[in-house]
Structures are given as structure tokens and as C-alpha cells.
Design a protein around this motif. Structure first.
Motif, PDB file in Angstrom:
ATOM      1  N   ASP A   1       8.482  -0.180  28.621  1.00 28.51           N
ATOM      2  CA  ASP A   1       7.681  -0.498  29.840  1.00 28.51           C
ATOM      3  C   ASP A   1       6.145  -1.026  29.453  1.00 28.51           C
ATOM      4  OD1 ASP A   1       9.814   0.531  31.179  1.00 28.51           O
ATOM      5  OD2 ASP A   1       9.028   2.261  32.095  1.00 28.51           O
ATOM      6  N   THR A   2       5.720  -0.747  28.269  1.00 30.79           N
ATOM      7  CA  THR A   2       4.432  -1.103  27.985  1.00 30.79           C
ATOM      8  C   THR A   2       4.433  -2.693  27.792  1.00 30.79           C
ATOM      9  OG1 THR A   2       4.213   0.645  26.527  1.00 30.79           O
ATOM     10  CG2 THR A   2       2.986  -1.245  25.753  1.00 30.79           C
TER      11      THR A   2
ATOM     12  N   PRO B   1       0.860  -1.176  -0.100  1.00 26.60           N
ATOM     13  CA  PRO B   1      -0.025   0.053  -0.050  1.00 26.60           C
ATOM     14  C   PRO B   1       0.963   1.152  -0.007  1.00 26.60           C
ATOM     15  CG  PRO B   1      -0.063  -0.716   2.186  1.00 26.60           C
ATOM     16  CD  PRO B   1       0.744  -1.846   1.074  1.00 26.60           C
ATOM     17  N   THR B   2       0.370   2.327  -0.680  1.00 25.17           N
ATOM     18  CA  THR B   2       1.042   3.557  -0.521  1.00 25.17           C
ATOM     19  C   THR B   2       0.576   4.467   0.851  1.00 25.17           C
ATOM     20  OG1 THR B   2       0.942   3.867  -2.888  1.00 25.17           O
ATOM     21  CG2 THR B   2       1.454   5.746  -1.784  1.00 25.17           C
ATOM     22  N   THR B   3       1.359   4.515   1.797  1.00 29.89           N
ATOM     23  CA  THR B   3       1.063   5.030   2.950  1.00 29.89           C
ATOM     24  C   THR B   3       1.892   6.285   3.271  1.00 29.89           C
ATOM     25  OG1 THR B   3       2.567   3.623   4.030  1.00 29.89           O
ATOM     26  CG2 THR B   3       0.299   2.961   4.037  1.00 29.89           C
ATOM     27  N   GLU B   4       1.533   7.318   4.015  1.00 27.99           N
ATOM     28  CA  GLU B   4       2.403   8.498   4.343  1.00 27.99           C
ATOM     29  C   GLU B   4       3.443   7.953   4.812  1.00 27.99           C
ATOM     30  OE1 GLU B   4       0.234  11.922   5.574  1.00 27.99           O
ATOM     31  OE2 GLU B   4      -1.300  10.775   5.513  1.00 27.99           O
ATOM     32  N   TYR B   5       3.471   7.047   5.919  1.00 28.40           N
ATOM     33  CA  TYR B   5       4.775   6.636   6.660  1.00 28.40           C
ATOM     34  C   TYR B   5       4.774   5.004   6.447  1.00 28.40           C
ATOM     35  CZ  TYR B   5       4.257  11.329   8.496  1.00 28.40           C
ATOM     36  OH  TYR B   5       4.093  12.772   8.904  1.00 28.40           O
ATOM     37  N   ASP B   6       5.954   4.647   6.792  1.00 23.82           N
ATOM     38  CA  ASP B   6       6.304   3.350   6.843  1.00 23.82           C
ATOM     39  C   ASP B   6       6.105   2.845   8.270  1.00 23.82           C
ATOM     40  OD1 ASP B   6       7.424   2.756   4.195  1.00 23.82           O
ATOM     41  OD2 ASP B   6       9.576   3.522   5.033  1.00 23.82           O
ATOM     42  N   VAL B   7       6.407   3.583   9.221  1.00 22.14           N
ATOM     43  CA  VAL B   7       6.188   3.470  10.593  1.00 22.14           C
ATOM     44  C   VAL B   7       5.564   4.604  11.460  1.00 22.14           C
ATOM     45  CG1 VAL B   7       7.206   2.196  12.754  1.00 22.14           C
ATOM     46  CG2 VAL B   7       8.103   1.450  10.419  1.00 22.14           C
ATOM     47  N   VAL B   8       4.553   4.418  12.228  1.00 21.88           N
ATOM     48  CA  VAL B   8       4.460   5.320  13.252  1.00 21.88           C
ATOM     49  C   VAL B   8       4.590   4.861  14.610  1.00 21.88           C
ATOM     50  CG1 VAL B   8       2.621   6.592  14.408  1.00 21.88           C
ATOM     51  CG2 VAL B   8       2.492   6.685  11.881  1.00 21.88           C
ATOM     52  N   ILE B   9       5.472   5.587  15.268  1.00 22.29           N
ATOM     53  CA  ILE B   9       5.839   5.005  16.745  1.00 22.29           C
ATOM     54  C   ILE B   9       5.054   6.248  17.705  1.00 22.29           C
ATOM     55  CG2 ILE B   9       7.799   5.340  18.274  1.00 22.29           C
ATOM     56  CD1 ILE B   9       9.627   4.883  16.000  1.00 22.29           C
ATOM     57  N   ILE B  10       4.339   5.323  18.582  1.00 22.59           N
ATOM     58  CA  ILE B  10       3.537   6.363  19.402  1.00 22.59           C
ATOM     59  C   ILE B  10       4.371   6.385  20.878  1.00 22.59           C
ATOM     60  CG2 ILE B  10       1.278   6.596  20.356  1.00 22.59           C
ATOM     61  CD1 ILE B  10       0.237   4.720  18.286  1.00 22.59           C
ATOM     62  N   GLY B  11       4.761   7.522  21.204  1.00 21.66           N
ATOM     63  CA  GLY B  11       5.571   7.465  22.426  1.00 21.66           C
ATOM     64  C   GLY B  11       7.105   7.961  22.029  1.00 21.66           C
ATOM     65  N   ALA B  12       7.287   8.896  22.822  1.00 29.21           N
ATOM     66  CA  ALA B  12       8.759   9.505  22.501  1.00 29.21           C
ATOM     67  C   ALA B  12       9.557   9.395  23.851  1.00 29.21           C
ATOM     68  CB  ALA B  12       8.699  10.855  22.065  1.00 29.21           C
TER      69      ALA B  12
ATOM     70  N   VAL C   1       2.951  -0.146  13.067  1.00 32.78           N
ATOM     71  CA  VAL C   1       2.421   0.765  14.199  1.00 32.78           C
ATOM     72  C   VAL C   1       3.650   0.204  15.273  1.00 32.78           C
ATOM     73  CG1 VAL C   1       1.077   1.535  16.074  1.00 32.78           C
ATOM     74  CG2 VAL C   1       0.448   1.642  13.565  1.00 32.78           C
ATOM     75  N   LEU C   2       4.385   1.123  16.283  1.00 33.70           N
ATOM     76  CA  LEU C   2       4.962   0.579  17.259  1.00 33.70           C
ATOM     77  C   LEU C   2       4.497   1.415  18.524  1.00 33.70           C
ATOM     78  CD1 LEU C   2       7.457  -0.717  18.912  1.00 33.70           C
ATOM     79  CD2 LEU C   2       8.858   1.204  18.269  1.00 33.70           C
ATOM     80  N   LEU C   3       3.875   0.681  19.499  1.00 37.15           N
ATOM     81  CA  LEU C   3       3.431   1.169  20.667  1.00 37.15           C
ATOM     82  C   LEU C   3       4.680   1.264  21.851  1.00 37.15           C
ATOM     83  CD1 LEU C   3      -0.033  -0.859  20.916  1.00 37.15           C
ATOM     84  CD2 LEU C   3       0.352   1.472  20.112  1.00 37.15           C
ATOM     85  N   ALA C   4       4.914   2.332  22.008  1.00 31.75           N
ATOM     86  CA  ALA C   4       6.071   2.598  23.126  1.00 31.75           C
ATOM     87  C   ALA C   4       5.283   3.780  24.159  1.00 31.75           C
ATOM     88  CB  ALA C   4       7.349   3.112  22.375  1.00 31.75           C
ATOM     89  N   THR C   5       4.278   3.472  24.636  1.00 34.32           N
ATOM     90  CA  THR C   5       3.615   4.438  25.381  1.00 34.32           C
ATOM     91  C   THR C   5       3.489   4.348  26.762  1.00 34.32           C
ATOM     92  OG1 THR C   5       1.575   2.864  25.022  1.00 34.32           O
ATOM     93  CG2 THR C   5       1.682   4.744  23.720  1.00 34.32           C
ATOM     94  N   GLY C   6       4.215   3.349  27.227  1.00 34.68           N
ATOM     95  CA  GLY C   6       4.700   3.301  28.693  1.00 34.68           C
ATOM     96  C   GLY C   6       3.424   2.978  29.612  1.00 34.68           C
ATOM     97  N   VAL C   7       3.592   3.120  31.102  1.00 29.89           N
ATOM     98  CA  VAL C   7       2.805   2.796  31.957  1.00 29.89           C
ATOM     99  C   VAL C   7       2.628   3.759  32.870  1.00 29.89           C
ATOM    100  CG1 VAL C   7       2.911   0.181  31.838  1.00 29.89           C
ATOM    101  CG2 VAL C   7       4.525   1.372  33.363  1.00 29.89           C
TER     102      VAL C   7
END
Length: 321
Positions: A288-289, A15-26, A124-130
Motif C-alpha cells: 500500500d506504500t 560491503p560486509t553487512t549484517e543483512y542482505d536486506v532489511v524489510i520494514i513492515g510485516a 532496504v525494502l519499505l513495506a510500511t503501508g499507509v
């Protein structure tokens, strides 16, 4: 010197997407993953949310080459070192919804100005923590990070040879107290009522000269700098202590994993396999997620591992047999 064009080896089925990966959490996990993916020439969006879990702490300890750095400074360096990678974008944004659309994801987020935007990504990478659920003892939250601590590997050296306390009941408080006894010979267990300690647990604590207080706790008294001064019991007794360790319950900072239908462990962590992938295809998690020890350095390593797994999966999709 102009940037070299980014090679695109994408099969027509992708698929043509805006990003390869979205990372949630910095935090450490998210920024570390972004760095690795940026070096892989991947188009990445990092959605940075609120302050890190360790924001109240005076320093990040036991982080190779960064021992003693302030939490905010560690993240500042992480952001700074992403700047050369022009395929990585960092935005202050709160992702509110993720919808799987076949072999890609559509994400809705609220930006810093309050405006909503949508974007798409292949992974999608979830790095949202606890978030920590501290016991409802007056003073506990006020002293969190300085006088009330959670990790002896993070803070044990700083309070070594001091009078320490461990708060809790049952197996958890026994294990933590025995661990703390390696940093000092003056440890007490405060169970805040009946401790539910087995005879064997009491014997092991007694062997290490760990005293047990089962009197209900009234509140904690601190010093102006946030350190602990006294544990005050309901009977009026005051116990002078330099710091108190507690192993609090936790919950996911974000509901996105649950919203996506990701499997959770019995302790509420997001389950992942050896490739850092959750039970939902295309969704990964790190830091930590996920289950396991919680330290900034380990979160950074897990972010790197997840990034490598994501890049290799994307490559296999782009280069079919």
C-alpha cells in the motif's frame, strides 16, 4: 538433518553487512518478500511494527485460498511459514532512521523493550503501508471496517442487495457510487454539504437511480456489532443504511521514505519503477506504500516482485562481468 551451508558468492568489492536486506513492515507485502528472499538464501531482517491497516476488518476477502480469513490469522500463517528459513529473522522493532553509507545502509531501530540498536544492510525494502484519514464525522471511526467500508472488492459481496451509502464529493464519490451500484440497486450519495457534482455526474447517477443527499451530516448511528444503523443529518432526518463506503485520503504510515529523499507521487505514494525500486538507489517499496489498487493479495504479489528484483540486483553485484 543439519542445514546445508549457505553459499557465498560475494565479490571483494561488496560491503560486509549484517543483512542482505532489511524489510520494514510485516504485513502481506513484507512477509511475502521475506518468504521469497528466504528461499533465495538471503540474510533478511524483518522489522515488524504496529497492527495492519485492515485490523478492524472482520476478514480478509478475495485472497486466493484464504478468502474470509481474519487479518491476524493471515499474518500468523505468514510468520509461521517463515520459520523453516533460518536466514530470515523477524523482530518487533520500529526503524527510526536510515542512513546511506556508500553502497550499503545503516539503520537505527527501537526494539520491543525500548532499547535502541543499529544494523546494516545492502538493500532496504519499505513495506510500511499507509494510514487512512477518515472524515471528521462522529461515528465514522467507531464503525470503520464493519459499517464504514472503503473497498467494494473487499466488502461488496458481504453487503450485496442491501441499502448502501457512499460518502464524499466530486468525481471520487461519483465513480465510487457507480461502482457500488453493481452490488445493489439501493445506493445513495451523501455529500455532507454541497457536492460539487457536475451536471454530467448527476445525470449518470440519476440513470443508475442513485439518490443524492446534500444535507450536512450530523453523525452516524451504529449497532453494537459495529454495523451501521442510520446516517443522521443536521436537519434531524435519519436515513437507514446497512453500510457506508468512503474513499478516504491517506498518508504514509512511516516518514522513512521522505527522510531518505524518495520521490512521492502527487497523491503521496512512494514512486517506484518496474523493478519496485524507489528513486533512491538500493531502496525498494511494495504494498500500500506504493501507487495502485490496495488489496492484501496484491500487496503480497508486489512483495514477491520486489524480492525477486532485489535478489537479482544483489546477484549482479556479486557476479560482476
Amino acid at each position: 538433518m543439519p542445514h546445508a551451508s549457505i553459499p557465498r558468492h560475494r565479490a571483494c568489492t561488496q560491503p560486509t553487512t549484517e543483512y542482505d536486506v532489511v524489510i520494514i513492515g510485516a504485513g502481506s507485502a513484507g512477509l511475502s518478500a521475506a518468504l521469497t528472499l528466504g528461499r533465495c538464501l538471503r540474510r533478511v531482517l524483518v522489522c515488524a511494527g504496529g497492527p495492519p491497516r485492515n485490523a478492524p476488518s472482520p476478514a480478509v476477502q478475495s485472497f486466493f485460498t484464504r478468502d474470509g480469513v481474519k487479518p491476524a490469522e493471515l499474518l500468523r500463517l505468514g510468520h509461521e511459514q517463515l520459520r523453516p528459513y533460518d536466514t530470515v529473522e523477524v523482530r518487533v522493532a520500529q526503524v527510526t532512521q536510515i542512513v546511506a553509507e556508500g553502497n550499503f545502509f545503516e539503520l537505527e531501530a527501537e526494539g520491543e523493550s525500548g532499547r535502541t540498536f543499529t544494523t546494516t544492510a545492502r538493500k532496504v525494502l519499505l513495506a510500511t503501508g499507509v494510514e487512512d484519514e477518515l472524515p471528521p464525522v462522529p461515528g465514522m471511526r467507531d464503525l470503520w471496517g464493519r459499517g464504514v467500508l472503503h473497498c467494494p472488492y473487499c466488502h461488496g459481496w458481504e453487503v450485496r442487495n442491501q441499502a448502501l451509502a457512499v460518502y464524499g464529493r466530486g468525481k471520487i464519490v461519483t465513480g465510487l457510487a457507480l461502482l457500488i451500484s453493481r452490488w445493489t440497486t439501493d445506493v445513495v450519495v451523501c455529500t455532507d454539504g454541497p457536492g460539487n457534482l457536475s451536471a454530467n455526474a448527476r445525470r449518470r447517477l440519476r440513470q443508475q437511480k442513485v439518490r443524492i443527499y446534500e444535507e450536512p451530516v450530523s453523525h452516524l448511528e451504529g449497532k453494537p456489532n459495529g454495523e451501521l444503523r442510520h446516517i443522521v443529518f443536521e436537519n434531524g432526518e435519519k436515513l437507514a443504511r446497512h453500510a457506508l463506503f468512503v474513499h478516504p485520503h491517506q498518508h504514509q504510515r512511516s516518514s522513512l521514505a521522505e527522510q531518505l529523499g524518495c520521490r512521492l507521487t502527487s497523491k503521496g505514494a512512494v514512486w517506484i519503477n518496474k523493478q519496485a525500486q524507489t528513486s533512491v538507489g538500493g531502496v525498494y517499496a511494495a504494498g500500500d506504500t506504493t501507487p495502485g489498487p490496495q488489496k492484501a493479495l496484491l500487496a503480497a504479489a508486489e512483495g514477491t516482485q520486489a524480492a525477486i528484483a532485489i535478489h537479482e540486483t544483489l546477484t549482479r553485484e556479486e557476479c560482476p562481468k
